[in-house]
Motif scaffolding. Structure first.
Motif, PDB file in Angstrom:
ATOM      1  N   VAL A   1     -35.106 -53.118  -1.662  1.00 26.81           N
ATOM      2  CA  VAL A   1     -35.323 -52.008  -2.628  1.00 26.81           C
ATOM      3  C   VAL A   1     -36.674 -51.601  -2.443  1.00 26.81           C
ATOM      4  O   VAL A   1     -37.138 -50.313  -2.668  1.00 26.81           O
ATOM      5  CB  VAL A   1     -34.719 -52.449  -4.021  1.00 26.81           C
ATOM      6  CG1 VAL A   1     -35.071 -51.244  -4.866  1.00 26.81           C
ATOM      7  CG2 VAL A   1     -33.011 -52.496  -4.053  1.00 26.81           C
TER       8      VAL A   1
ATOM      9  N   ALA B   1     -38.365 -48.158  -1.539  1.00 27.45           N
ATOM     10  CA  ALA B   1     -39.191 -47.218  -2.487  1.00 27.45           C
ATOM     11  C   ALA B   1     -40.558 -46.768  -1.828  1.00 27.45           C
ATOM     12  O   ALA B   1     -40.824 -45.656  -2.353  1.00 27.45           O
ATOM     13  CB  ALA B   1     -39.423 -48.077  -3.828  1.00 27.45           C
TER      14      ALA B   1
ATOM     15  N   TRP C   1     -43.308 -40.888  -5.397  1.00 28.30           N
ATOM     16  CA  TRP C   1     -43.687 -41.726  -6.611  1.00 28.30           C
ATOM     17  C   TRP C   1     -44.269 -40.864  -7.594  1.00 28.30           C
ATOM     18  O   TRP C   1     -44.484 -41.257  -8.792  1.00 28.30           O
ATOM     19  CB  TRP C   1     -44.871 -42.608  -5.737  1.00 28.30           C
ATOM     20  CG  TRP C   1     -44.429 -43.628  -5.148  1.00 28.30           C
ATOM     21  CD1 TRP C   1     -43.430 -44.026  -4.613  1.00 28.30           C
ATOM     22  CD2 TRP C   1     -45.313 -44.785  -4.817  1.00 28.30           C
ATOM     23  NE1 TRP C   1     -43.294 -45.369  -4.130  1.00 28.30           N
ATOM     24  CE2 TRP C   1     -44.501 -45.847  -4.130  1.00 28.30           C
ATOM     25  CE3 TRP C   1     -46.569 -45.262  -4.903  1.00 28.30           C
ATOM     26  CZ2 TRP C   1     -44.829 -46.757  -3.580  1.00 28.30           C
ATOM     27  CZ3 TRP C   1     -46.939 -46.356  -4.588  1.00 28.30           C
ATOM     28  CH2 TRP C   1     -46.159 -47.322  -3.783  1.00 28.30           C
TER      29      TRP C   1
ATOM     30  N   ILE D   1     -38.917 -41.581  -8.917  1.00 24.96           N
ATOM     31  CA  ILE D   1     -38.035 -42.497  -8.547  1.00 24.96           C
ATOM     32  C   ILE D   1     -38.607 -43.561  -7.892  1.00 24.96           C
ATOM     33  O   ILE D   1     -38.041 -44.937  -8.135  1.00 24.96           O
ATOM     34  CB  ILE D   1     -36.526 -41.906  -8.226  1.00 24.96           C
ATOM     35  CG1 ILE D   1     -35.643 -42.847  -8.369  1.00 24.96           C
ATOM     36  CG2 ILE D   1     -36.718 -41.429  -6.794  1.00 24.96           C
ATOM     37  CD1 ILE D   1     -35.056 -43.415  -9.749  1.00 24.96           C
ATOM     38  N   GLY D   2     -39.280 -43.463  -6.898  1.00 21.01           N
ATOM     39  CA  GLY D   2     -39.972 -44.661  -6.127  1.00 21.01           C
ATOM     40  C   GLY D   2     -40.492 -45.623  -6.944  1.00 21.01           C
ATOM     41  O   GLY D   2     -40.396 -46.838  -6.651  1.00 21.01           O
TER      42      GLY D   2
ATOM     43  N   TRP E   1     -40.180 -46.172 -10.108  1.00 22.90           N
ATOM     44  CA  TRP E   1     -39.204 -47.108 -10.987  1.00 22.90           C
ATOM     45  C   TRP E   1     -38.376 -48.022 -10.145  1.00 22.90           C
ATOM     46  O   TRP E   1     -38.260 -49.350 -10.326  1.00 22.90           O
ATOM     47  CB  TRP E   1     -38.281 -46.101 -11.569  1.00 22.90           C
ATOM     48  CG  TRP E   1     -39.136 -45.195 -12.534  1.00 22.90           C
ATOM     49  CD1 TRP E   1     -39.170 -44.005 -12.436  1.00 22.90           C
ATOM     50  CD2 TRP E   1     -39.981 -45.625 -13.679  1.00 22.90           C
ATOM     51  NE1 TRP E   1     -40.028 -43.491 -13.348  1.00 22.90           N
ATOM     52  CE2 TRP E   1     -40.654 -44.501 -14.009  1.00 22.90           C
ATOM     53  CE3 TRP E   1     -40.397 -47.061 -14.068  1.00 22.90           C
ATOM     54  CZ2 TRP E   1     -41.509 -44.387 -15.077  1.00 22.90           C
ATOM     55  CZ3 TRP E   1     -41.213 -46.857 -15.274  1.00 22.90           C
ATOM     56  CH2 TRP E   1     -41.993 -45.834 -15.719  1.00 22.90           C
ATOM     57  N   LEU E   2     -38.032 -47.940  -8.962  1.00 22.81           N
ATOM     58  CA  LEU E   2     -37.101 -48.811  -7.865  1.00 22.81           C
ATOM     59  C   LEU E   2     -37.935 -49.776  -7.493  1.00 22.81           C
ATOM     60  O   LEU E   2     -37.432 -51.007  -7.322  1.00 22.81           O
ATOM     61  CB  LEU E   2     -36.732 -47.702  -6.754  1.00 22.81           C
ATOM     62  CG  LEU E   2     -35.509 -46.985  -7.185  1.00 22.81           C
ATOM     63  CD1 LEU E   2     -34.921 -46.156  -5.802  1.00 22.81           C
ATOM     64  CD2 LEU E   2     -34.188 -47.752  -7.529  1.00 22.81           C
ATOM     65  N   LEU E   3     -39.413 -49.583  -7.279  1.00 17.65           N
ATOM     66  CA  LEU E   3     -40.422 -50.494  -6.715  1.00 17.65           C
ATOM     67  C   LEU E   3     -40.421 -51.463  -7.853  1.00 17.65           C
ATOM     68  O   LEU E   3     -40.422 -52.791  -7.550  1.00 17.65           O
ATOM     69  CB  LEU E   3     -41.551 -49.805  -6.723  1.00 17.65           C
ATOM     70  CG  LEU E   3     -42.938 -50.726  -6.264  1.00 17.65           C
ATOM     71  CD1 LEU E   3     -42.630 -51.544  -4.963  1.00 17.65           C
ATOM     72  CD2 LEU E   3     -44.064 -49.979  -5.890  1.00 17.65           C
TER      73      LEU E   3
ATOM     74  N   ALA F   1     -38.452 -52.211 -10.418  1.00 17.62           N
ATOM     75  CA  ALA F   1     -37.009 -52.877 -10.419  1.00 17.62           C
ATOM     76  C   ALA F   1     -36.573 -53.906  -9.314  1.00 17.62           C
ATOM     77  O   ALA F   1     -36.318 -54.995  -9.350  1.00 17.62           O
ATOM     78  CB  ALA F   1     -35.802 -51.868 -10.281  1.00 17.62           C
ATOM     79  N   GLY F   2     -37.034 -53.563  -8.064  1.00 14.06           N
ATOM     80  CA  GLY F   2     -36.932 -54.525  -6.704  1.00 14.06           C
ATOM     81  C   GLY F   2     -37.915 -55.516  -7.142  1.00 14.06           C
ATOM     82  O   GLY F   2     -37.354 -56.857  -6.718  1.00 14.06           O
TER      83      GLY F   2
END
Length: 183
Positions: free
Chosen positions: A45, A49, A54, A156-157, A159-161, A163-164
């Motif tokens: 993820v 990301a 970003w 979104i990148g 937030w995914l970063l 989360a990952g």
């Protein structure tokens, strides 16, 4: 009396001592599967990301987006974007790869000690995510201070970063019931 294995024992029957040891080893191996899987997912993820948006900035009729690699889309020809400090994507890819590699080795080699790679990668990913979030919020604040309808948003990148990194660290921590076990 000591029980010894019989060469004529039916298929699948073993002495109790061997059976208990094999059972414990299989349990330890199965216990590493969810931990390793979470580390692999978190690392993957994070890598994805790095290529996603970003930050996005809008002013008047112009809307631009910056991804983790520092690539800018939507910028009018001849225009330059001021220094944003966005673009640590290669570091993110490295940290995500370390986290995913730790997960793969944990699943394949069945060694709980390899979760240290997931820990290092997960901390790197999460740390970079939080650092970049602060940097992006600063850039957006400066941009919006220009007025004239200027606005920005975290992509979104980021937030995914984050989360990952969190998923990777959950895979490392045995307190959550999915961390690596060596028993």
């Amino acid at each position: 009396m000591s029980q010894t294995p019989s060469m004529n024992a039916p298929y699948g029957q073993q002495p109790e001592e061997v059976d208990a040891r094999v059972s414990a080893e299989l349990s330890a191996r199965r216990a590493n599967l969810p931990a390793g899987t979470l580390q692999i997912i978190g690392g993957a993820v994070a890598i994805v990301a790095a290529f996603l948006s970003w930050a996005s900035l809008r002013a008047n009729s112009v809307s631009i987006s910056v991804n983790g690699m520092g690539d800018v889309s939507g910028l009018p020809a001849g225009a330059e974007l001021p220094e944003t400090n966005i673009g640590d994507g290669w570091f993110v890819i490295g940290a995500g790869a370390v986290a995913a590699l730790g997960g793969v080795l944990l699943v394949v080699l069945k060694q709980g000690a390899l979760s240290v790679l997931g820990l290092i990668g997960g901390l790197g990913v999460l740390g970079l995510g939080v650092y970049e979030l602060v940097q992006i919020e600063t850039v957006i604040g400066r941009f919006e201070a220009l007025g004239s309808g200027a606005s920005g948003a975290v992509g979104i990148g980021i937030w995914l970063l984050i989360a990952g990194g969190a998923v990777t660290l959950i895979g490392v921590d045995p307190r959550f019931g999915v961390g690596p076990r060596t028993s």
